[in-house]
Design a protein around this motif. Structure first.
Motif, mmCIF file in Angstrom:
data_model
loop_
_atom_site.group_PDB
_atom_site.id
_atom_site.type_symbol
_atom_site.label_atom_id
_atom_site.label_comp_id
_atom_site.label_asym_id
_atom_site.label_seq_id
_atom_site.Cartn_x
_atom_site.Cartn_y
_atom_site.Cartn_z
ATOM 1 N N LEU A 112 -15.315 0.372 -40.589
ATOM 2 C CA LEU A 112 -15.068 -0.278 -39.312
ATOM 3 C C LEU A 112 -14.103 -1.421 -39.594
ATOM 4 N N ILE A 113 -13.243 -1.724 -38.623
ATOM 5 C CA ILE A 113 -12.190 -2.716 -38.828
ATOM 6 C C ILE A 113 -12.200 -3.717 -37.685
ATOM 7 N N GLY A 114 -12.031 -4.988 -38.011
ATOM 8 C CA GLY A 114 -11.777 -6.030 -37.026
ATOM 9 C C GLY A 114 -10.518 -6.750 -37.445
ATOM 10 N N ARG A 115 -9.704 -7.163 -36.490
ATOM 11 C CA ARG A 115 -8.469 -7.862 -36.873
ATOM 12 C C ARG A 115 -8.086 -8.903 -35.836
ATOM 13 N N VAL A 116 -7.477 -9.969 -36.335
ATOM 14 C CA VAL A 116 -7.016 -11.081 -35.506
ATOM 15 C C VAL A 116 -5.630 -11.456 -36.006
ATOM 16 N N GLY A 117 -4.705 -11.673 -35.061
ATOM 17 C CA GLY A 117 -3.355 -12.010 -35.493
ATOM 18 C C GLY A 117 -2.504 -12.604 -34.391
ATOM 19 N N TYR A 118 -1.236 -12.724 -34.721
ATOM 20 C CA TYR A 118 -0.249 -13.328 -33.835
ATOM 21 C C TYR A 118 0.929 -12.374 -33.748
ATOM 22 N N GLY A 119 1.449 -12.153 -32.533
ATOM 23 C CA GLY A 119 2.533 -11.203 -32.390
ATOM 24 C C GLY A 119 3.584 -11.622 -31.384
ATOM 25 N N HIS A 120 4.604 -10.786 -31.287
ATOM 26 C CA HIS A 120 5.703 -10.988 -30.343
ATOM 27 C C HIS A 120 6.088 -9.624 -29.778
ATOM 28 N N SER A 121 6.258 -9.560 -28.469
ATOM 29 C CA SER A 121 6.677 -8.326 -27.794
ATOM 30 C C SER A 121 7.948 -8.607 -27.014
ATOM 31 N N VAL A 132 16.938 -7.045 -16.999
ATOM 32 C CA VAL A 132 16.425 -8.284 -17.569
ATOM 33 C C VAL A 132 15.602 -7.940 -18.803
ATOM 34 N N SER A 133 15.763 -8.738 -19.847
ATOM 35 C CA SER A 133 14.907 -8.549 -21.019
ATOM 36 C C SER A 133 14.422 -9.905 -21.494
ATOM 37 N N GLY A 134 13.294 -9.897 -22.132
ATOM 38 C CA GLY A 134 12.726 -11.137 -22.643
ATOM 39 C C GLY A 134 11.530 -10.840 -23.521
ATOM 40 N N GLY A 135 11.120 -11.857 -24.219
ATOM 41 C CA GLY A 135 10.003 -11.689 -25.131
ATOM 42 C C GLY A 135 8.885 -12.664 -24.843
ATOM 43 N N ALA A 136 7.718 -12.338 -25.394
ATOM 44 C CA ALA A 136 6.551 -13.199 -25.236
ATOM 45 C C ALA A 136 5.709 -13.129 -26.510
ATOM 46 N N ASP A 137 5.179 -14.271 -26.910
ATOM 47 C CA ASP A 137 4.283 -14.344 -28.056
ATOM 48 C C ASP A 137 2.847 -14.155 -27.585
ATOM 49 N N SER A 138 1.995 -13.681 -28.499
ATOM 50 C CA SER A 138 0.609 -13.417 -28.107
ATOM 51 C C SER A 138 -0.342 -13.608 -29.281
ATOM 52 N N TRP A 139 -1.580 -13.963 -28.935
ATOM 53 C CA TRP A 139 -2.689 -13.901 -29.868
ATOM 54 C C TRP A 139 -3.292 -12.523 -29.689
ATOM 55 N N ASN A 140 -3.496 -11.820 -30.782
ATOM 56 C CA ASN A 140 -3.978 -10.446 -30.727
ATOM 57 C C ASN A 140 -5.314 -10.341 -31.457
ATOM 58 N N TYR A 141 -6.220 -9.537 -30.923
ATOM 59 C CA TYR A 141 -7.510 -9.316 -31.575
ATOM 60 C C TYR A 141 -8.031 -7.942 -31.191
ATOM 61 N N GLY A 142 -8.757 -7.322 -32.105
ATOM 62 C CA GLY A 142 -9.260 -5.995 -31.787
ATOM 63 C C GLY A 142 -10.161 -5.433 -32.862
ATOM 64 N N ALA A 143 -10.534 -4.175 -32.668
ATOM 65 C CA ALA A 143 -11.447 -3.486 -33.579
ATOM 66 C C ALA A 143 -11.096 -2.008 -33.621
ATOM 67 N N HIS A 162 -3.697 -7.987 -26.547
ATOM 68 C CA HIS A 162 -2.622 -8.966 -26.701
ATOM 69 C C HIS A 162 -2.767 -9.967 -25.554
ATOM 70 N N SER A 163 -3.123 -11.203 -25.855
ATOM 71 C CA SER A 163 -3.232 -12.266 -24.848
ATOM 72 C C SER A 163 -1.978 -13.131 -24.949
ATOM 73 N N PHE A 164 -1.081 -12.988 -23.986
ATOM 74 C CA PHE A 164 0.217 -13.654 -24.049
ATOM 75 C C PHE A 164 0.084 -15.145 -23.775
ATOM 76 N N LEU A 165 0.833 -15.917 -24.548
ATOM 77 C CA LEU A 165 0.808 -17.374 -24.426
ATOM 78 C C LEU A 165 1.515 -17.818 -23.150
ATOM 79 N N HIS A 166 1.084 -18.941 -22.583
ATOM 80 C CA HIS A 166 1.697 -19.551 -21.397
ATOM 81 C C HIS A 166 1.704 -18.606 -20.197
#
Length: 182
Positions: A112-121, A132-143, A162-166
């Motif tokens: 079984l796997i759990g993970r927490v991290g930081y990403g950009h989409s 239009v294009s743009g990016g957003a940073d996010s806190w990511n977590y899952g299993a 993915h929980s996007f910042l701001h």
């Protein structure tokens, strides 16, 4: 006097060995190091748009329980949504993230796997007369879970939020992929 110094040194040897033994025990907790890679498909759902991507991961597992991994994805499935009465095409251009990973071995072949991290989409939206294009940073977590059919080859399925910042926006990402230990 020399005899007293020698006797004190000999008596202190077992005490000096305690930190060395503790360090050796700690080091063995994080070994062996296993390097792995994964390649698969990820489906993402956010704000009414269902997108798809080819996803690659490269990771290292330190002992049985902890690891780190990096993830890159490139969009392969667009979706069309109605924004303000206009048909808009949404496309994931790319996504990258880094994770700390926790493993819970269930059997020698199943984790079984759990993970927490930081990403950009990076997303592109286009419609009649605009793009239009743009990016957003996010806190990511899952299993998830991974199962190895032999010592090196397996399959992995997981869910990541993915929980996007701001923003109140979030993405639910399900992935299925091939895993290879090196």
């Amino acid at each position: 006097m020399k005899a007293l110094v020698i006797a004190a040194s000999v008596a202190a040897l077992p005490l000096a060995a305690i930190p060395v033994a503790a360090a050796a025990q700690s080091a063995s907790t994080f070994s062996p190091v296993t390097v792995y890679g994964a390649l698969g498909y990820a489906g993402s759902s956010t704000d009414g748009a269902d997108l798809g991507a080819i996803q690659g991961r490269l990771g290292a597992r330190f002992g049985e329980y902890v690891g780190v991994e990096g993830e890159l994805a490139g969009g392969v499935k667009n979706d069309h949504v109605n924004i303000g009465g206009t048909d808009t095409s949404i496309h994931l251009r790319h996504q990258e993230a880094a994770y700390g990973v926790g493993f819970v071995p269930i059997t020698p072949k199943l984790d079984l796997i759990g993970r927490v991290g930081y990403g950009h989409s990076d997303i592109k939206a286009s419609g009649p007369g605009y793009s239009v294009s743009g990016g957003a940073d996010s806190w990511n977590y899952g299993a998830g879970a991974q199962y190895f059919v032999d010592n090196n080859n397996g399959v992995r399925v997981d869910y990541t939020r993915h929980s996007f910042l701001h923003s109140d926006a979030a993405a639910d990402v399900w992935s299925l992929g091939y895993v290879r230990k090196f």
